[in-house]
Design a protein around this motif. Structure first.
Motif, short mmCIF file in Angstrom:
data_model
loop_
_atom_site.label_atom_id
_atom_site.label_comp_id
_atom_site.label_asym_id
_atom_site.label_seq_id
_atom_site.Cartn_x
_atom_site.Cartn_y
_atom_site.Cartn_z
N ASN A 1 -40.21 35.22 -29.45
CA ASN A 1 -40.80 35.13 -28.66
C ASN A 1 -41.20 37.07 -28.12
O ASN A 1 -42.89 37.01 -27.44
CB ASN A 1 -40.07 34.53 -27.39
CG ASN A 1 -40.00 33.22 -27.83
OD1 ASN A 1 -40.81 32.69 -28.21
ND2 ASN A 1 -38.62 32.39 -27.36
N LYS A 2 -40.44 37.74 -28.35
CA LYS A 2 -40.83 39.35 -27.92
C LYS A 2 -42.06 40.00 -29.17
O LYS A 2 -42.55 40.50 -28.87
CB LYS A 2 -39.49 39.44 -27.62
CG LYS A 2 -40.17 41.21 -26.90
CD LYS A 2 -38.40 42.12 -27.16
CE LYS A 2 -38.68 43.55 -26.03
NZ LYS A 2 -37.09 43.73 -26.18
N ILE A 3 -41.23 39.35 -30.23
CA ILE A 3 -42.11 39.85 -31.46
C ILE A 3 -43.73 39.10 -31.68
O ILE A 3 -44.49 39.21 -31.58
CB ILE A 3 -41.43 40.18 -32.49
CG1 ILE A 3 -40.13 41.03 -32.41
CG2 ILE A 3 -42.25 40.25 -33.74
CD1 ILE A 3 -39.20 41.30 -33.12
N GLU B 1 -36.21 48.14 -29.91
CA GLU B 1 -35.73 47.67 -28.97
C GLU B 1 -36.90 46.65 -29.37
O GLU B 1 -37.11 45.44 -28.00
CB GLU B 1 -37.09 48.37 -27.56
CG GLU B 1 -36.29 49.39 -27.00
CD GLU B 1 -36.82 51.16 -27.41
OE1 GLU B 1 -37.64 50.66 -28.59
OE2 GLU B 1 -36.03 51.93 -28.24
N ASN B 2 -36.97 45.76 -30.39
CA ASN B 2 -37.04 44.61 -31.17
C ASN B 2 -38.80 44.15 -30.31
O ASN B 2 -39.31 43.17 -30.02
CB ASN B 2 -36.65 43.36 -30.94
CG ASN B 2 -34.64 43.60 -31.47
OD1 ASN B 2 -35.04 43.80 -32.48
ND2 ASN B 2 -33.56 43.25 -30.97
N SER B 3 -39.69 45.43 -30.43
CA SER B 3 -41.02 45.24 -30.18
C SER B 3 -41.75 46.12 -31.09
O SER B 3 -40.98 46.17 -32.14
CB SER B 3 -41.44 45.72 -28.93
OG SER B 3 -40.89 47.23 -28.67
N PRO C 1 -35.67 39.14 -31.35
CA PRO C 1 -36.17 37.90 -31.05
C PRO C 1 -37.63 37.32 -31.26
O PRO C 1 -38.14 38.79 -31.62
CB PRO C 1 -36.15 38.41 -29.83
CG PRO C 1 -35.88 40.21 -30.12
CD PRO C 1 -35.41 39.91 -31.48
N THR D 1 -45.98 37.05 -29.79
CA THR D 1 -46.74 37.13 -28.51
C THR D 1 -47.79 37.44 -28.64
O THR D 1 -48.60 36.98 -30.13
CB THR D 1 -46.74 38.32 -27.75
OG1 THR D 1 -46.98 39.85 -28.13
CG2 THR D 1 -45.20 39.20 -27.50
#
Length: 457
Positions: free
Chosen positions: A214-216, A250-252, A212, A218
């Motif tokens: 947009n999630k990574i 959690e893909n962060s 993702p 930021t």
């Protein structure tokens, strides 16, 4: 240090701008967090300017730097150096105004980060970590972790950039270097002025791995990525490796893991000998042809010309880091025999295919010496010679060390051993010598090369 000559004189005037009086939290941050980074003189200059602004009845009164030298009891070069450090760390902006009578500076004081904000800032916290060490850093972090987070410019902005003043040497200390960062008006530490990392390329990379974006990527993560790339002088490829390493289940993005990965990459690069870094990162100088490669062989040769030996080693190891030992072998061979990067790529590829992906120094040096005597200068010449001398090179690779045989004694060789050797020799004769570019991993290399080229275009 002669940087101040012509830029700052005792007779130059200055006025001060400030929008916020220092709080106790600001003073704590200055003395315990900023001072290890910028030094005593810089903190003294900041406190003196702040004191002058809030104790003067008319802040617009012009004062001279000669007076400032008397206040601080230090010479002008040290004042100039201290000023640049304050600018670089993000708590002072300087504006120069020249008229017919006098050069004047406007010093705009920006409030320092609160301790909590300081530790949340990726670059500031990492600089402090390197300066104080892990134990003292952790001690300060635990002291401040529970703290509650709490105009018009004149002239041309001549504020020093962060990397005009700070960088990291091999001992993780602060040294003086040249350009790269700027500060913003929010006083939350140094900010990146111009992007050093291609974010579109990173986004495409994440998309290919179905992560993702947009999630990574930021705003806070992009800021951290830019800060670490400048702090550790990392390339797009090295940032990519650190980023993929630090992405959680959690893909962060785990900030601590990312900063650690960046630091490890920087240290591994610094561990390489200087000549190794230069040689293994070179590309072949060739005249680019307008015609596109017509077949796989031409594509393969173009790829070997456009990749560096370091990149090829990493491609052949599925993107993993090239080992320091392999890089040293390659650099030593290139230096000793005067082999160009493209020819070295042919040699690397040939040896790894023939030795089960092991880069044996003696074997590489023997072939390199042969190519040097044959005056091999181009990728095409190297591939042609590798084909024609394939049997000879195989013998070199298969030769074992000979042991001492006493004179007058004949070695007894069993019949079964002779039969085995004959069978093996027959199989070797029946086996067709395959071209280097027809190996299975050639197609994979070409695929990676095309992907990377299209991503950068």
């Amino acid at each position: 240090m002669q940087q101040h000559i012509g830029k700052l004189l005792p007779g130059h005037g200055y006025v001060i701008m400030s929008e916020q009086q220092l709080t106790q939290a600001h003073l704590q941050a200055l003395m315990q967090l900023y001072q290890p980074l910028v030094g005593l003189h810089a903190v003294s200059l900041y406190l003196t300017l702040s004191s002058q602004f809030f104790s003067t009845s008319n802040p617009n009164d012009v004062q001279t730097h000669h007076m400032l030298m008397q206040y601080l009891n230090i010479p002008l070069p040290q004042i100039y150096e201290a000023r640049q450090k304050l600018e670089a760390i993000g708590i002072l902006q300087t504006f120069q105004y020249d008229d017919e009578n006098q050069t004047k500076f406007t010093y705009k004081l920006l409030p320092p980060c609160s301790p909590v904000s300081f530790f949340e800032n990726g670059m500031l916290s990492q600089l402090l970590y390197h300066q104080l060490g892990a134990d003292k850093y952790d001690q300060l972090y635990h002291i401040f972790k529970d703290e509650k987070v709490t105009t018009q410019d004149k002239g041309v902005n001549v504020t020093a950039h962060f990397t005009d003043v700070f960088s990291r040497n091999k001992a993780n200390a602060i040294v003086e270097v040249s350009d790269g960062l700027s500060v913003d008006d929010e006083s939350d530490g140094p900010m990146i002025g111009n992007q050093t990392i291609d974010m579109d390329w990173l986004a495409q990379l994440l998309k290919q791995r179905m992560l993702p974006i947009n999630k990574i990527l930021t705003a806070s993560n992009i800021k951290l990525i830019e800060q670490m790339s400048v702090l550790y002088h990392l390339t797009n490829l090295e940032i990519e490796k650190a980023l993929l390493w630090a992405i959680t289940d959690e893909n962060s993005l785990n900030h601590k893991e990312f900063k650690t990965a960046c630091m490890d990459l920087s240290e591994s690069m610094q561990a390489q000998p200087k000549h190794a870094q230069n040689l293994v990162n070179q590309k072949t100088n060739y005249t680019k042809k307008e015609d596109k490669p017509k077949n796989k062989q031409d594509q393969f040769m173009q790829m070997l010309e456009e990749r560096t030996p370091k990149q090829l080693l990493e491609d052949l190891s599925s993107g993993n880091h090239a080992s320091q030992q392999d890089l040293k072998i390659v650099a030593d061979v290139m230096s000793l025999h005067g082999i160009s990067p493209g020819v070295m790529n042919v040699l690397i590829h040939y040896v790894l295919l023939k030795t089960d992906m092991k880069l044996t120094k003696s074997y590489v040096e023997k072939i390199a010496s042969h190519w040097a005597r044959k005056n091999v200068k181009t990728v095409r010449q190297a591939i042609t010679l590798a084909k024609s001398e394939h049997n000879k090179y195989q013998e070199w690779g298969n030769n074992k060390k000979s042991y001492y045989k006493p004179a007058g004694k004949k070695e007894v060789v069993p019949d079964w051993f002779k039969e085995q050797k004959q069978t093996q020799a027959a199989k070797e004769k029946e086996k067709t010598v395959r071209d280097i570019e027809q190996k299975e991993d050639v197609s994979e290399l070409l695929r990676k090369y095309k992907e990377q080229k299209s991503n950068h275009s």
